[in-house]
Design a protein around this motif. Structure first.
Motif, PDB file in Angstrom:
ATOM      1  N   GLY A  84       0.841  -1.236   0.001  1.00  0.00           N
ATOM      2  CA  GLY A  84      -0.044   0.105  -0.203  1.00  0.00           C
ATOM      3  C   GLY A  84       0.710   1.345   0.074  1.00  0.00           C
ATOM      4  O   GLY A  84       0.658   2.225  -0.665  1.00  0.00           O
ATOM      5  N   GLU A  85       1.795   1.308   0.855  1.00  0.00           N
ATOM      6  CA  GLU A  85       2.774   2.457   1.011  1.00  0.00           C
ATOM      7  C   GLU A  85       3.311   2.648  -0.375  1.00  0.00           C
ATOM      8  O   GLU A  85       3.541   3.866  -0.749  1.00  0.00           O
ATOM      9  N   VAL A  86       3.931   1.659  -0.888  1.00  0.00           N
ATOM     10  CA  VAL A  86       4.637   1.720  -2.239  1.00  0.00           C
ATOM     11  C   VAL A  86       3.421   2.386  -3.285  1.00  0.00           C
ATOM     12  O   VAL A  86       3.985   2.972  -4.130  1.00  0.00           O
ATOM     13  N   ALA A  87       2.397   1.764  -3.270  1.00  0.00           N
ATOM     14  CA  ALA A  87       1.093   2.196  -4.338  1.00  0.00           C
ATOM     15  C   ALA A  87       1.157   3.555  -4.237  1.00  0.00           C
ATOM     16  O   ALA A  87       1.109   4.392  -5.284  1.00  0.00           O
ATOM     17  N   THR A  88       1.133   4.171  -2.981  1.00  0.00           N
ATOM     18  CA  THR A  88       0.993   5.685  -2.907  1.00  0.00           C
ATOM     19  C   THR A  88       2.077   6.660  -3.354  1.00  0.00           C
ATOM     20  O   THR A  88       1.913   7.806  -3.740  1.00  0.00           O
ATOM     21  N   GLU A  89       3.396   6.066  -3.062  1.00  0.00           N
ATOM     22  CA  GLU A  89       4.640   6.717  -3.629  1.00  0.00           C
ATOM     23  C   GLU A  89       4.325   6.660  -5.059  1.00  0.00           C
ATOM     24  O   GLU A  89       5.016   7.694  -5.776  1.00  0.00           O
ATOM     25  N   HIS A  90       4.155   5.598  -5.636  1.00  0.00           N
ATOM     26  CA  HIS A  90       4.155   5.414  -7.057  1.00  0.00           C
ATOM     27  C   HIS A  90       3.047   6.513  -7.836  1.00  0.00           C
ATOM     28  O   HIS A  90       3.563   7.181  -8.648  1.00  0.00           O
ATOM     29  N   PHE A  91       1.859   6.566  -7.183  1.00  0.00           N
ATOM     30  CA  PHE A  91       1.035   7.582  -7.617  1.00  0.00           C
ATOM     31  C   PHE A  91       1.469   8.896  -7.626  1.00  0.00           C
ATOM     32  O   PHE A  91       1.247   9.802  -8.205  1.00  0.00           O
ATOM     33  N   GLY A  92       2.079   9.126  -6.274  1.00  0.00           N
ATOM     34  CA  GLY A  92       2.738  10.521  -6.112  1.00  0.00           C
ATOM     35  C   GLY A  92       4.009  10.787  -7.133  1.00  0.00           C
ATOM     36  O   GLY A  92       3.686  11.839  -7.874  1.00  0.00           O
ATOM     37  N   MET A  93       4.571   9.872  -7.743  1.00  0.00           N
ATOM     38  CA  MET A  93       5.359   9.906  -8.741  1.00  0.00           C
ATOM     39  C   MET A  93       4.934  10.239  -9.976  1.00  0.00           C
ATOM     40  O   MET A  93       5.226  11.241 -10.839  1.00  0.00           O
ATOM     41  N   LEU A  94       3.697   9.538 -10.202  1.00  0.00           N
ATOM     42  CA  LEU A  94       3.223   9.888 -11.462  1.00  0.00           C
ATOM     43  C   LEU A  94       2.031  11.135 -11.875  1.00  0.00           C
ATOM     44  O   LEU A  94       2.425  11.950 -12.627  1.00  0.00           O
ATOM     45  N   ALA A  95       1.730  11.429 -10.451  1.00  0.00           N
ATOM     46  CA  ALA A  95       0.904  12.569 -10.546  1.00  0.00           C
ATOM     47  C   ALA A  95       1.562  13.941 -10.403  1.00  0.00           C
ATOM     48  O   ALA A  95       1.351  14.797 -10.707  1.00  0.00           O
ATOM     49  N   GLY A  96       2.372  13.716  -9.380  1.00  0.00           N
ATOM     50  CA  GLY A  96       2.957  15.050  -8.732  1.00  0.00           C
ATOM     51  C   GLY A  96       4.411  15.224  -9.578  1.00  0.00           C
ATOM     52  O   GLY A  96       4.782  16.351  -9.402  1.00  0.00           O
ATOM     53  N   VAL A  97       5.044  14.267 -10.610  1.00  0.00           N
ATOM     54  CA  VAL A  97       6.180  14.547 -11.204  1.00  0.00           C
ATOM     55  C   VAL A  97       5.946  14.439 -12.589  1.00  0.00           C
ATOM     56  O   VAL A  97       6.013  15.306 -13.402  1.00  0.00           O
ATOM     57  N   ALA A  98       5.518  13.037 -13.143  1.00  0.00           N
ATOM     58  CA  ALA A  98       5.557  12.961 -14.365  1.00  0.00           C
ATOM     59  C   ALA A  98       4.180  13.753 -15.010  1.00  0.00           C
ATOM     60  O   ALA A  98       4.581  14.163 -16.148  1.00  0.00           O
ATOM     61  N   MET A  99       3.058  13.914 -14.426  1.00  0.00           N
ATOM     62  CA  MET A  99       2.203  14.596 -14.997  1.00  0.00           C
ATOM     63  C   MET A  99       2.442  16.080 -14.831  1.00  0.00           C
ATOM     64  O   MET A  99       1.761  16.910 -15.672  1.00  0.00           O
ATOM     65  N   THR A 100       3.037  16.479 -13.923  1.00  0.00           N
ATOM     66  CA  THR A 100       3.447  18.131 -13.824  1.00  0.00           C
ATOM     67  C   THR A 100       4.344  18.453 -14.979  1.00  0.00           C
ATOM     68  O   THR A 100       4.023  19.483 -15.482  1.00  0.00           O
TER      69      THR A 100
END
Length: 441
Positions: A256-272
Protein backbone atom coordinates in the motif's frame (compact mmCIF):
# COMPACT_ATOMS: atom_id res chain seq x y z
CA UNK A 1 -8.81 37.17 -35.56
CA UNK A 2 -5.73 39.31 -34.87
CA UNK A 3 -7.41 40.29 -31.59
CA UNK A 4 -7.92 36.60 -30.86
CA UNK A 5 -4.27 35.68 -31.29
CA UNK A 6 -3.10 38.77 -29.42
CA UNK A 7 -5.22 37.58 -26.52
CA UNK A 8 -3.82 34.06 -26.81
CA UNK A 9 -0.22 35.36 -26.85
CA UNK A 10 -0.85 37.55 -23.80
CA UNK A 11 -2.46 34.66 -21.89
CA UNK A 12 0.24 32.24 -23.03
CA UNK A 13 3.07 34.49 -21.86
CA UNK A 14 1.48 34.99 -18.46
CA UNK A 15 0.61 31.29 -18.28
CA UNK A 16 4.19 30.35 -19.18
CA UNK A 17 5.47 32.44 -16.31
CA UNK A 18 2.81 30.89 -14.06
CA UNK A 19 3.73 27.38 -15.16
CA UNK A 20 7.40 28.08 -14.44
CA UNK A 21 6.37 29.13 -10.95
CA UNK A 22 4.09 26.09 -10.67
CA UNK A 23 7.06 23.95 -11.62
CA UNK A 24 9.04 25.45 -8.74
CA UNK A 25 6.00 25.07 -6.43
CA UNK A 26 5.87 21.35 -7.17
CA UNK A 27 9.62 21.08 -6.62
CA UNK A 28 9.19 22.69 -3.19
CA UNK A 29 6.25 20.41 -2.38
CA UNK A 30 8.12 17.29 -3.53
CA UNK A 31 11.14 18.07 -1.38
CA UNK A 32 9.30 19.34 1.68
CA UNK A 33 6.51 16.76 1.75
CA UNK A 34 8.51 13.73 0.65
CA UNK A 35 7.09 10.84 -1.36
CA UNK A 36 4.36 9.98 1.16
CA UNK A 37 3.31 13.59 1.73
CA UNK A 38 3.24 14.34 -1.99
CA UNK A 39 1.12 11.24 -2.54
CA UNK A 40 -1.31 12.45 0.15
CA UNK A 41 -1.42 15.94 -1.37
CA UNK A 42 -2.09 14.68 -4.88
CA UNK A 43 -4.66 12.16 -3.65
CA UNK A 44 -6.90 14.72 -1.88
CA UNK A 45 -6.45 17.54 -4.43
CA UNK A 46 -9.09 16.20 -6.90
CA UNK A 47 -11.67 16.01 -4.09
CA UNK A 48 -11.04 19.63 -3.13
CA UNK A 49 -11.22 20.69 -6.78
CA UNK A 50 -14.61 18.96 -7.00
CA UNK A 51 -15.92 21.11 -4.14
CA UNK A 52 -14.43 24.23 -5.70
CA UNK A 53 -16.02 23.33 -9.02
CA UNK A 54 -19.47 23.11 -7.47
CA UNK A 55 -18.91 26.51 -5.88
CA UNK A 56 -18.08 28.13 -9.24
CA UNK A 57 -21.04 26.49 -11.05
CA UNK A 58 -19.04 27.13 -14.24
CA UNK A 59 -20.11 30.80 -14.14
CA UNK A 60 -16.91 31.97 -15.88
CA UNK A 61 -17.90 29.99 -18.99
CA UNK A 62 -21.63 30.78 -19.00
CA UNK A 63 -21.12 34.49 -18.23
CA UNK A 64 -18.39 34.87 -20.86
CA UNK A 65 -20.64 33.17 -23.44
CA UNK A 66 -23.54 35.50 -22.56
CA UNK A 67 -21.32 38.61 -22.69
CA UNK A 68 -19.83 37.58 -26.05
CA UNK A 69 -23.18 36.80 -27.69
CA UNK A 70 -25.34 39.67 -26.35
CA UNK A 71 -25.19 43.40 -27.05
CA UNK A 72 -23.37 45.39 -24.35
CA UNK A 73 -26.51 47.35 -23.43
CA UNK A 74 -27.78 44.18 -21.70
CA UNK A 75 -24.63 43.57 -19.66
CA UNK A 76 -25.51 45.74 -16.64
CA UNK A 77 -28.89 44.13 -16.13
CA UNK A 78 -27.36 40.68 -16.57
CA UNK A 79 -24.73 41.39 -13.91
CA UNK A 80 -27.41 42.48 -11.41
CA UNK A 81 -29.18 39.16 -11.85
CA UNK A 82 -25.95 37.15 -11.71
CA UNK A 83 -24.82 38.77 -8.46
CA UNK A 84 -28.21 38.07 -6.83
CA UNK A 85 -28.15 34.48 -8.10
CA UNK A 86 -24.62 33.95 -6.75
CA UNK A 87 -25.54 35.31 -3.31
CA UNK A 88 -28.49 32.90 -3.10
CA UNK A 89 -26.45 29.98 -4.42
CA UNK A 90 -23.60 30.61 -1.98
CA UNK A 91 -26.00 31.03 0.94
CA UNK A 92 -27.31 27.54 0.22
CA UNK A 93 -24.01 25.84 -0.64
CA UNK A 94 -21.92 26.97 2.35
CA UNK A 95 -24.29 25.60 5.06
CA UNK A 96 -24.78 22.43 3.02
CA UNK A 97 -21.01 21.96 2.79
CA UNK A 98 -20.63 22.65 6.53
CA UNK A 99 -23.06 19.81 7.24
CA UNK A 100 -21.75 17.29 4.71
CA UNK A 101 -17.94 17.76 4.54
CA UNK A 102 -17.22 16.86 8.22
CA UNK A 103 -18.63 13.39 7.49
CA UNK A 104 -16.63 12.81 4.27
CA UNK A 105 -14.23 10.00 5.18
CA UNK A 106 -11.62 11.03 2.60
CA UNK A 107 -10.55 13.86 4.93
CA UNK A 108 -10.01 11.59 7.94
CA UNK A 109 -6.28 11.04 7.45
CA UNK A 110 -5.63 14.78 6.98
CA UNK A 111 -5.36 17.69 9.43
CA UNK A 112 -8.78 18.27 11.07
CA UNK A 113 -8.84 21.95 10.09
CA UNK A 114 -8.58 21.16 6.37
CA UNK A 115 -12.35 20.60 6.14
CA UNK A 116 -13.09 24.08 7.45
CA UNK A 117 -10.52 25.74 5.21
CA UNK A 118 -12.27 24.17 2.22
CA UNK A 119 -15.70 25.35 3.44
CA UNK A 120 -14.39 28.92 3.86
CA UNK A 121 -12.95 28.74 0.35
CA UNK A 122 -16.38 28.27 -1.28
CA UNK A 123 -17.66 31.91 -1.29
CA UNK A 124 -14.29 33.16 -2.56
CA UNK A 125 -14.55 30.87 -5.59
CA UNK A 126 -18.22 31.74 -6.23
CA UNK A 127 -17.75 35.50 -6.38
CA UNK A 128 -14.40 35.34 -8.22
CA UNK A 129 -16.24 33.44 -10.97
CA UNK A 130 -18.41 36.47 -11.81
CA UNK A 131 -15.40 38.69 -12.45
CA UNK A 132 -13.57 35.99 -14.44
CA UNK A 133 -16.55 35.37 -16.70
CA UNK A 134 -17.08 39.10 -17.29
CA UNK A 135 -13.45 39.76 -18.23
CA UNK A 136 -13.33 36.66 -20.47
CA UNK A 137 -16.48 37.72 -22.32
CA UNK A 138 -15.12 41.25 -22.76
CA UNK A 139 -11.80 39.83 -24.04
CA UNK A 140 -9.95 41.71 -21.29
CA UNK A 141 -7.39 38.96 -21.08
CA UNK A 142 -4.77 41.11 -19.39
CA UNK A 143 -6.72 40.91 -16.14
CA UNK A 144 -7.17 37.13 -16.45
CA UNK A 145 -3.47 36.73 -17.20
CA UNK A 146 -2.48 38.95 -14.25
CA UNK A 147 -4.73 37.01 -11.87
CA UNK A 148 -3.29 33.65 -12.98
CA UNK A 149 0.28 34.89 -12.53
CA UNK A 150 -0.56 36.47 -9.17
CA UNK A 151 -2.03 33.20 -7.86
CA UNK A 152 1.10 31.15 -8.51
CA UNK A 153 3.47 33.87 -7.32
CA UNK A 154 1.70 34.31 -3.99
CA UNK A 155 1.47 30.55 -3.45
CA UNK A 156 5.20 30.10 -4.06
CA UNK A 157 6.07 33.00 -1.76
CA UNK A 158 3.90 31.62 1.05
CA UNK A 159 5.30 28.10 0.65
CA UNK A 160 8.93 29.22 0.75
CA UNK A 161 8.43 31.54 3.72
CA UNK A 162 6.45 29.06 5.81
CA UNK A 163 8.56 25.98 5.06
CA UNK A 164 11.80 27.88 5.70
CA UNK A 165 10.57 29.53 8.89
CA UNK A 166 8.99 26.47 10.53
CA UNK A 167 9.37 22.71 10.76
CA UNK A 168 6.20 20.61 10.30
CA UNK A 169 5.29 16.95 10.53
CA UNK A 170 3.93 15.37 7.33
CA UNK A 171 0.21 15.90 8.04
CA UNK A 172 0.71 19.53 9.08
CA UNK A 173 3.00 20.17 6.08
CA UNK A 174 0.29 18.90 3.71
CA UNK A 175 -2.27 21.13 5.47
CA UNK A 176 0.04 24.15 5.13
CA UNK A 177 0.39 23.41 1.40
CA UNK A 178 -3.40 23.68 1.01
CA UNK A 179 -3.51 26.82 3.13
CA UNK A 180 -1.01 28.53 0.80
CA UNK A 181 -3.19 27.53 -2.15
CA UNK A 182 -6.27 29.10 -0.52
CA UNK A 183 -4.27 32.16 0.56
CA UNK A 184 -3.19 32.80 -3.02
CA UNK A 185 -6.81 32.55 -4.17
CA UNK A 186 -7.85 35.15 -1.59
CA UNK A 187 -5.28 37.59 -2.98
CA UNK A 188 -6.54 36.92 -6.53
CA UNK A 189 -10.13 37.43 -5.38
CA UNK A 190 -9.28 40.86 -3.95
CA UNK A 191 -7.52 41.84 -7.19
CA UNK A 192 -10.40 40.69 -9.41
CA UNK A 193 -12.97 42.32 -7.14
CA UNK A 194 -11.16 45.66 -7.38
CA UNK A 195 -10.92 45.44 -11.19
CA UNK A 196 -14.56 44.37 -11.47
CA UNK A 197 -15.83 47.27 -9.35
CA UNK A 198 -13.95 49.72 -11.60
CA UNK A 199 -15.51 48.17 -14.73
CA UNK A 200 -18.93 48.03 -13.09
CA UNK A 201 -18.87 51.75 -12.35
CA UNK A 202 -18.07 52.45 -16.02
CA UNK A 203 -20.91 50.23 -17.27
CA UNK A 204 -23.39 52.03 -15.02
CA UNK A 205 -22.66 55.27 -16.92
CA UNK A 206 -23.41 53.70 -20.33
CA UNK A 207 -26.89 53.29 -21.91
CA UNK A 208 -28.47 50.01 -20.87
CA UNK A 209 -31.61 47.95 -21.44
CA UNK A 210 -33.38 45.64 -19.03
CA UNK A 211 -33.27 41.89 -19.47
CA UNK A 212 -35.49 39.69 -17.33
CA UNK A 213 -34.04 37.54 -14.57
CA UNK A 214 -35.74 34.51 -16.08
CA UNK A 215 -33.99 35.10 -19.42
CA UNK A 216 -30.60 35.49 -17.74
CA UNK A 217 -31.11 32.37 -15.61
CA UNK A 218 -32.14 30.35 -18.67
CA UNK A 219 -29.11 31.52 -20.63
CA UNK A 220 -26.70 30.82 -17.79
CA UNK A 221 -28.24 27.50 -16.76
CA UNK A 222 -28.34 26.22 -20.35
CA UNK A 223 -24.54 26.49 -20.34
CA UNK A 224 -23.65 26.08 -16.66
CA UNK A 225 -25.61 22.88 -15.99
CA UNK A 226 -24.11 20.71 -18.78
CA UNK A 227 -20.63 22.20 -18.41
CA UNK A 228 -20.80 21.79 -14.63
CA UNK A 229 -21.96 18.20 -15.15
CA UNK A 230 -18.96 17.69 -17.44
CA UNK A 231 -16.54 19.24 -14.98
CA UNK A 232 -18.10 17.42 -12.03
CA UNK A 233 -17.69 14.16 -13.91
CA UNK A 234 -14.04 15.02 -14.60
CA UNK A 235 -13.54 15.99 -10.96
CA UNK A 236 -15.21 12.80 -9.72
CA UNK A 237 -13.11 10.63 -12.00
CA UNK A 238 -9.95 12.45 -10.90
CA UNK A 239 -11.00 12.00 -7.28
CA UNK A 240 -11.60 8.27 -7.88
CA UNK A 241 -8.49 7.77 -10.02
CA UNK A 242 -5.94 7.71 -7.14
CA UNK A 243 -7.92 5.01 -5.34
CA UNK A 244 -8.48 3.03 -8.55
CA UNK A 245 -4.77 3.11 -9.35
CA UNK A 246 -3.77 2.14 -5.82
CA UNK A 247 -6.46 -0.57 -5.77
CA UNK A 248 -5.16 -2.05 -9.03
CA UNK A 249 -1.57 -1.98 -7.74
CA UNK A 250 -2.59 -3.64 -4.48
CA UNK A 251 -4.29 -6.38 -6.46
CA UNK A 252 -1.07 -6.79 -8.47
CA UNK A 253 0.82 -7.39 -5.20
CA UNK A 254 2.30 -3.91 -4.62
CA UNK A 255 2.37 -2.86 -0.92
CA UNK A 256 0.00 0.00 0.00
CA UNK A 257 2.68 2.55 0.93
CA UNK A 258 4.63 1.79 -2.24
CA UNK A 259 1.45 2.20 -4.32
CA UNK A 260 0.89 5.66 -2.79
CA UNK A 261 4.48 6.62 -3.57
CA UNK A 262 4.14 5.50 -7.19
CA UNK A 263 0.94 7.52 -7.59
CA UNK A 264 2.74 10.54 -6.12
CA UNK A 265 5.50 10.20 -8.72
CA UNK A 266 2.94 9.76 -11.52
CA UNK A 267 0.70 12.71 -10.54
CA UNK A 268 3.22 14.98 -8.83
CA UNK A 269 6.22 14.51 -11.11
CA UNK A 270 5.43 12.94 -14.53
CA UNK A 271 2.07 14.72 -14.92
CA UNK A 272 3.47 18.05 -13.73
CA UNK A 273 6.24 17.93 -16.34
CA UNK A 274 4.09 16.48 -19.13
CA UNK A 275 1.32 19.03 -18.81
CA UNK A 276 3.72 21.97 -18.59
CA UNK A 277 3.18 23.03 -22.26
CA UNK A 278 -0.62 22.87 -21.82
CA UNK A 279 -0.59 26.51 -20.73
CA UNK A 280 -0.87 27.27 -24.46
CA UNK A 281 -3.88 24.95 -24.81
CA UNK A 282 -5.56 26.56 -21.80
CA UNK A 283 -4.89 30.00 -23.28
CA UNK A 284 -6.71 28.83 -26.41
CA UNK A 285 -9.54 27.52 -24.21
CA UNK A 286 -10.09 30.89 -22.52
CA UNK A 287 -10.08 32.76 -25.83
CA UNK A 288 -11.98 30.18 -27.89
CA UNK A 289 -15.15 29.90 -25.79
CA UNK A 290 -16.35 33.52 -26.26
CA UNK A 291 -14.89 33.75 -29.79
CA UNK A 292 -16.50 30.55 -31.07
CA UNK A 293 -19.78 31.46 -29.34
CA UNK A 294 -19.91 34.82 -31.12
CA UNK A 295 -18.90 33.49 -34.55
CA UNK A 296 -21.37 30.61 -34.31
CA UNK A 297 -24.17 32.97 -33.20
CA UNK A 298 -23.35 35.09 -36.29
CA UNK A 299 -23.34 31.87 -38.44
CA UNK A 300 -19.79 32.62 -39.55
CA UNK A 301 -18.81 28.99 -40.24
CA UNK A 302 -15.99 29.88 -42.61
CA UNK A 303 -14.21 31.79 -39.84
CA UNK A 304 -14.73 28.88 -37.45
CA UNK A 305 -13.14 26.47 -39.94
CA UNK A 306 -10.17 28.74 -40.53
CA UNK A 307 -9.70 29.30 -36.81
CA UNK A 308 -9.69 25.55 -36.05
CA UNK A 309 -7.06 24.97 -38.73
CA UNK A 310 -4.88 27.71 -37.25
CA UNK A 311 -5.30 26.41 -33.68
CA UNK A 312 -4.32 22.90 -34.78
CA UNK A 313 -1.30 24.22 -36.67
CA UNK A 314 -0.03 26.05 -33.57
CA UNK A 315 -0.74 22.98 -31.41
CA UNK A 316 1.37 20.81 -33.73
CA UNK A 317 4.16 23.38 -33.59
CA UNK A 318 4.54 23.19 -29.83
CA UNK A 319 3.08 19.74 -29.09
CA UNK A 320 5.39 17.55 -31.16
CA UNK A 321 8.69 19.12 -29.96
CA UNK A 322 7.41 19.02 -26.36
CA UNK A 323 6.74 15.28 -26.25
CA UNK A 324 10.00 14.56 -28.11
CA UNK A 325 11.85 16.56 -25.43
CA UNK A 326 10.02 14.70 -22.64
CA UNK A 327 10.83 11.33 -24.15
CA UNK A 328 14.56 11.82 -24.69
CA UNK A 329 15.27 13.98 -21.62
CA UNK A 330 12.90 12.31 -19.18
CA UNK A 331 15.56 11.32 -16.64
CA UNK A 332 17.22 14.74 -16.13
CA UNK A 333 13.79 16.40 -16.03
CA UNK A 334 12.39 14.08 -13.37
CA UNK A 335 15.58 14.12 -11.31
CA UNK A 336 14.86 17.77 -10.58
CA UNK A 337 12.09 16.40 -8.31
CA UNK A 338 13.26 12.92 -7.27
CA UNK A 339 16.26 10.74 -8.01
CA UNK A 340 13.92 8.04 -9.28
CA UNK A 341 14.02 6.20 -12.59
CA UNK A 342 10.33 5.25 -12.18
CA UNK A 343 9.10 8.83 -12.68
CA UNK A 344 11.23 9.13 -15.84
CA UNK A 345 9.72 5.95 -17.30
CA UNK A 346 6.20 7.19 -16.56
CA UNK A 347 6.94 10.45 -18.36
CA UNK A 348 8.20 8.58 -21.43
CA UNK A 349 5.27 6.18 -21.61
CA UNK A 350 2.68 8.96 -21.27
CA UNK A 351 3.74 10.95 -24.34
CA UNK A 352 0.55 10.06 -26.34
CA UNK A 353 -1.58 11.12 -23.36
CA UNK A 354 0.08 14.54 -23.15
CA UNK A 355 0.15 15.21 -26.89
CA UNK A 356 -3.52 14.35 -27.38
CA UNK A 357 -4.58 16.53 -24.46
CA UNK A 358 -2.94 19.53 -26.11
CA UNK A 359 -5.58 19.02 -28.84
CA UNK A 360 -8.44 17.91 -26.56
CA UNK A 361 -8.47 21.16 -24.57
CA UNK A 362 -9.17 23.53 -27.52
CA UNK A 363 -11.56 20.99 -29.04
CA UNK A 364 -13.57 21.04 -25.82
CA UNK A 365 -13.69 24.84 -26.03
CA UNK A 366 -15.09 24.49 -29.55
CA UNK A 367 -17.77 22.07 -28.34
CA UNK A 368 -18.84 24.51 -25.61
CA UNK A 369 -18.86 27.47 -28.00
CA UNK A 370 -20.92 25.50 -30.52
CA UNK A 371 -23.46 24.56 -27.86
CA UNK A 372 -22.45 20.88 -27.88
CA UNK A 373 -21.95 20.54 -24.14
CA UNK A 374 -23.92 17.29 -24.02
CA UNK A 375 -21.68 15.77 -26.68
CA UNK A 376 -18.61 16.78 -24.69
CA UNK A 377 -20.11 15.17 -21.58
CA UNK A 378 -20.96 11.84 -23.24
CA UNK A 379 -17.56 11.72 -24.95
CA UNK A 380 -15.92 12.06 -21.54
CA UNK A 381 -18.13 9.36 -20.04
CA UNK A 382 -17.33 6.80 -22.74
CA UNK A 383 -13.61 7.53 -22.80
CA UNK A 384 -13.41 7.36 -18.99
CA UNK A 385 -15.26 4.04 -18.85
CA UNK A 386 -12.83 2.56 -21.39
CA UNK A 387 -9.81 4.13 -19.72
CA UNK A 388 -10.67 3.15 -16.14
CA UNK A 389 -11.57 -0.40 -17.16
CA UNK A 390 -8.28 -0.81 -18.99
CA UNK A 391 -6.33 0.82 -16.14
CA UNK A 392 -7.76 -1.55 -13.54
CA UNK A 393 -7.53 -4.72 -15.65
CA UNK A 394 -4.03 -4.07 -16.96
CA UNK A 395 -2.74 -2.46 -13.77
CA UNK A 396 -3.87 -5.49 -11.75
CA UNK A 397 -1.59 -7.74 -13.78
CA UNK A 398 1.61 -8.51 -11.90
CA UNK A 399 3.61 -8.34 -15.14
CA UNK A 400 2.40 -4.79 -15.99
CA UNK A 401 1.42 -2.88 -12.83
CA UNK A 402 2.14 0.85 -13.49
CA UNK A 403 2.80 0.14 -17.18
CA UNK A 404 -0.77 -1.19 -17.43
CA UNK A 405 -2.13 1.91 -15.68
CA UNK A 406 -0.40 4.15 -18.21
CA UNK A 407 -1.61 2.04 -21.15
CA UNK A 408 -5.18 2.58 -19.95
CA UNK A 409 -4.64 6.34 -19.63
CA UNK A 410 -3.30 6.51 -23.18
CA UNK A 411 -6.28 4.52 -24.53
CA UNK A 412 -8.74 6.96 -22.94
CA UNK A 413 -6.96 9.98 -24.41
CA UNK A 414 -7.02 8.49 -27.94
CA UNK A 415 -10.75 7.77 -27.75
CA UNK A 416 -11.66 11.20 -26.30
CA UNK A 417 -9.59 13.11 -28.87
CA UNK A 418 -11.15 11.23 -31.78
CA UNK A 419 -14.75 11.72 -30.59
CA UNK A 420 -14.21 15.46 -29.97
CA UNK A 421 -12.48 15.89 -33.33
CA UNK A 422 -15.10 14.10 -35.43
CA UNK A 423 -17.99 15.95 -33.76
CA UNK A 424 -16.46 19.41 -34.21
CA UNK A 425 -15.52 18.74 -37.84
CA UNK A 426 -19.05 17.59 -38.69
CA UNK A 427 -20.64 20.58 -36.95
CA UNK A 428 -18.66 23.24 -38.81
CA UNK A 429 -18.42 21.41 -42.15
CA UNK A 430 -14.87 20.09 -42.26
CA UNK A 431 -13.58 16.72 -43.39
CA UNK A 432 -11.31 14.72 -41.08
CA UNK A 433 -8.39 16.21 -43.04
CA UNK A 434 -9.46 19.73 -42.02
CA UNK A 435 -10.57 20.66 -45.54
CA UNK A 436 -14.07 22.04 -46.25
CA UNK A 437 -16.66 19.32 -46.83
CA UNK A 438 -18.09 19.25 -50.36
CA UNK A 439 -21.70 19.19 -49.19
CA UNK A 440 -22.55 20.95 -45.97
CA UNK A 441 -25.86 22.34 -44.81
Amino acid sequence: MSKFFKGVILLALAAFASECIEFVVNMVLARELGERGLGMYMSILPTIFLIVLLASFELPISISKFIAEKDKRYHLSMLHHVIKLTIIFTAILVPAAAVIIPFVSVFNEYHPLLRWVVIGFIPIVSFSSIARGFFMGKHQMGKIAASNFLRKSVQLLLLVVLYQAFQFDVNTAVFIAFCTFVGSEIVVFLYLLNMFIIQYQRIKKEPSDYVSGKSVRQNLISVSVPTTALRVFHALTHAVQPFLIKGALLKAGVPGEVATEHFGMLAGVAMTIGFFPSFIAHSFLIMLIPTVSKEFADKNLEELRRLLQQVFFVTFLYGIPSVVLFYFFARPLTEVFFHSTDAAVYLQLLWPFFLLHFFIIPLQAYLIGLGLMKDAFFHSVWSTVVSFTAMFVLGSMHSLQMDGIIMGMNMGAVLLAMMHYVTVCRKIGLTLYLSPAKQFN
